[in-house]
Design an enzyme around this catalytic site. Sequence first.
Site, PDB file in Angstrom:
ATOM      1  N   ASP A 179      18.920  72.304  17.076  1.00 44.73           N
ATOM      2  CA  ASP A 179      17.657  71.575  16.892  1.00 44.73           C
ATOM      3  C   ASP A 179      17.164  71.716  15.453  1.00 44.73           C
ATOM      4  OD1 ASP A 179      18.105  72.152  19.581  1.00 44.73           O
ATOM      5  OD2 ASP A 179      15.991  72.377  20.067  1.00 44.73           O
ATOM      6  N   GLU A 223      24.810  67.608  27.593  1.00 44.71           N
ATOM      7  CA  GLU A 223      25.193  68.773  28.397  1.00 44.71           C
ATOM      8  C   GLU A 223      25.469  68.426  29.855  1.00 44.71           C
ATOM      9  OE1 GLU A 223      21.972  71.430  27.667  1.00 44.71           O
ATOM     10  OE2 GLU A 223      22.722  72.019  25.687  1.00 44.71           O
TER      11      GLU A 223
END
Length: 777
Positions: A362, A488
């Site tokens: 991130d 994911e």
Amino acid sequence: MTLVTADRLRFPVDEWGLLETSHAPGAEGPLETLFSLGNGHLGIRGSHTAEADSALPGTFVNGFHETFDIRHAENAYGFAKQGQRILYVPDTHETTVWVDGEQLTLAGSAVLDYRRRLDFATGVYECTIVWQTASGASVITRERRVVGAQSRSSLAIDFEIRADRRIVVDMESHVVNRQDQPAEDHSEHDPRRAGRHAGRVLEAVTAEGANGSLRLAWSTVTSRQHVAIAVDHSTNTPHQPFSTEADGDRSGVRYVLPIEPNETFRLEKSIGYAVAPAADPELVDAAAAAVRSFDELAAESAAHYEGYWAAADVQIGGSPELQQAVRWNLFQLAQATSQAGVAGIPAKGVTGSGYEGHYFWDQEIYVLPYLTYTAPKAARRVLGFRHEMLPAATARAAELNVDGALYPWRTINGQEASAYYAAGTAQFHINAAIAYAAARYSWASGDDAFIASAGADLLAETARMWASLGFFGKNGQFHIHGVTGPDEYTAVVNDNLYTNVMARFNLRAAAVLDHPSISDTDRLLWAHMAERMALPYDADMRVYAQDADFMSLEPWDWETPRSKYPLLLHFHPLVIYRHQVLKQADAVLAMFLQWQDFTAEEKQRAFDFYDPITTGDSTLSACVQGIMAAEVGYTEEALRHFTTAAFIDLDNLHDNTIDGVHTASAGGVWSALVSGFAGFRDQGPLPYFDPRLPDDWESLAFRLQLQGRTLSVRLTPGLLQLAVEAGEPLDVSVRGAIVTVGSEASAIALEPTAAPVPSVFPRAFPTAGLSVLTPQH
């Protein structure tokens, strides 16, 4: 159910603040996040003063953590061995107030008026409440908080009380060790939330207090880190504290006094924190040295934010509601990064314990673009922090049998802390994220010294990892197997498109470096690997496939009710992995970051294919989907995704805002404005713009720190205005036309862009939804 937008009487639009005009029980936790204060090093949640009115109060110091052994049900070589978890440091906001024998609480007292506001322009939190007491007095309390901007370890709280008649006040200011307080936060039911330690975490080392001053220190049980706190109390009256009690778990300074009608009693708490990785006899003195008055910190904060908004503000004309949301997100970015480089940037900043205070990709992909173009010195410090982790990343690479450096998927101290390797360690793409951020910073800043030193180390050592992880197959292509991309919901696959595209960039960028650690053989090999990189493509769909097998997966059953989202909380990973369903943008993100490598048709078809099967279960997704929707010409769709991103926390859209601000999404909001609607692209021959202004917006304006210049950008319908406010003229490409921009604004007319015809794909029938074929009785 939304939060802020659901009740605009309670939360009126305020372009320079978050304002709450009435109290209603039920959303205390998320609001504690929304009203939090921080500076990237120290943060305090926006809890009310009374314990009864708080949900998950706390104070955090970035990087201050405890370690614990990860117990795998079935262990294997190379699994993460030790977890790290950010701690609640002792908290100072709690104040108990009794008036004429009645405790003032929102939960139990009569409230005549209520107003609290987080001021984006000054960084000050203020809450004013008018109470009607059982004794008949009308009592007004005002609490203000501010965190130091330059004084990174300093916090001050100012509390005032007055009444329309004589009252007797019994007030106690507390310091609470919340880390070792029992709390039910349901963390075991949600992997996104921080877990709790089984035993005691903070052991008291020092507990001293006298005459309204407290000097306290603790040590973590396992990691042996130390934290100290100094609290000084002062008042505007000659009354001395009734008592001063110091304790490792709950300390207090108490005042008991009468207050005459319309007189104001003011209690000021000045707080300093200090942390150290080991025992330090001078740590309490360091905390005391950080103590500053409220007025001093308020002036410091106001000056800081005046400079911040001059550089970082993004102005939207014609949409005050979105303007407020954008400024709230930008304010949170400032709070998460103003002390960037001292440590990394946690996924929740310093506003909560979510994701256990870890640093992820991130930081590089979602937050560093904002820092790079608004505060490049801070961006370099964050990259320097990653460079300091290089030895640990090198050791981790050796453990996983690859060369160079392999950065941990999630960490605080440089060690891998991801216990679930399929959606953690397998995300090798974090290496490319760090390399990409280093290259972007170098391009944007022109910092040749960085790319010749730390930047070269980052690019070269990450490239070595890709070169040893991948292999040349029988078709002569370079493959990377056994990895997980950003999505994911599809784990441990071969040739994930995003991973391969970003690895290709990493190899190319390293191959052109002139650095003693890189041999001519390295350059030739890396360049060849990059040119032969396997990029899965489905010829029938005419779409780049997310990975080598994605197009063969069974489609997800889109009749799944919304109550079953996010899927990760309701389905076993193996169920999700078998299906064509995305948690977040993956291939589409690759096409945004490596924009020059794909044609307009390839980008549109990819967006058309993947957007409908993207759940948005990740808060990292909406901003990217919005950026690419804008680029391919779906401006209304872009605005829809952008609005979702802008209100993710303000409306608690993922039902976990209680755990802290989604800092990466806030960074994505900045990118969605600058790279989405303004169409800015970097790392090409020239800065590039291809704007897409929403129909309902009157204008969009911002500034970029670009190659030693301040570039002013203003977009209005049919017109882009550019000016270099500081620095030499700059060549810019606007839809392929080169414009030399100087101090006088260059006005470039923009032709309207028509929305493209959406792609039509031959889709197999969703066999997971065979219920539609079942006869109805």
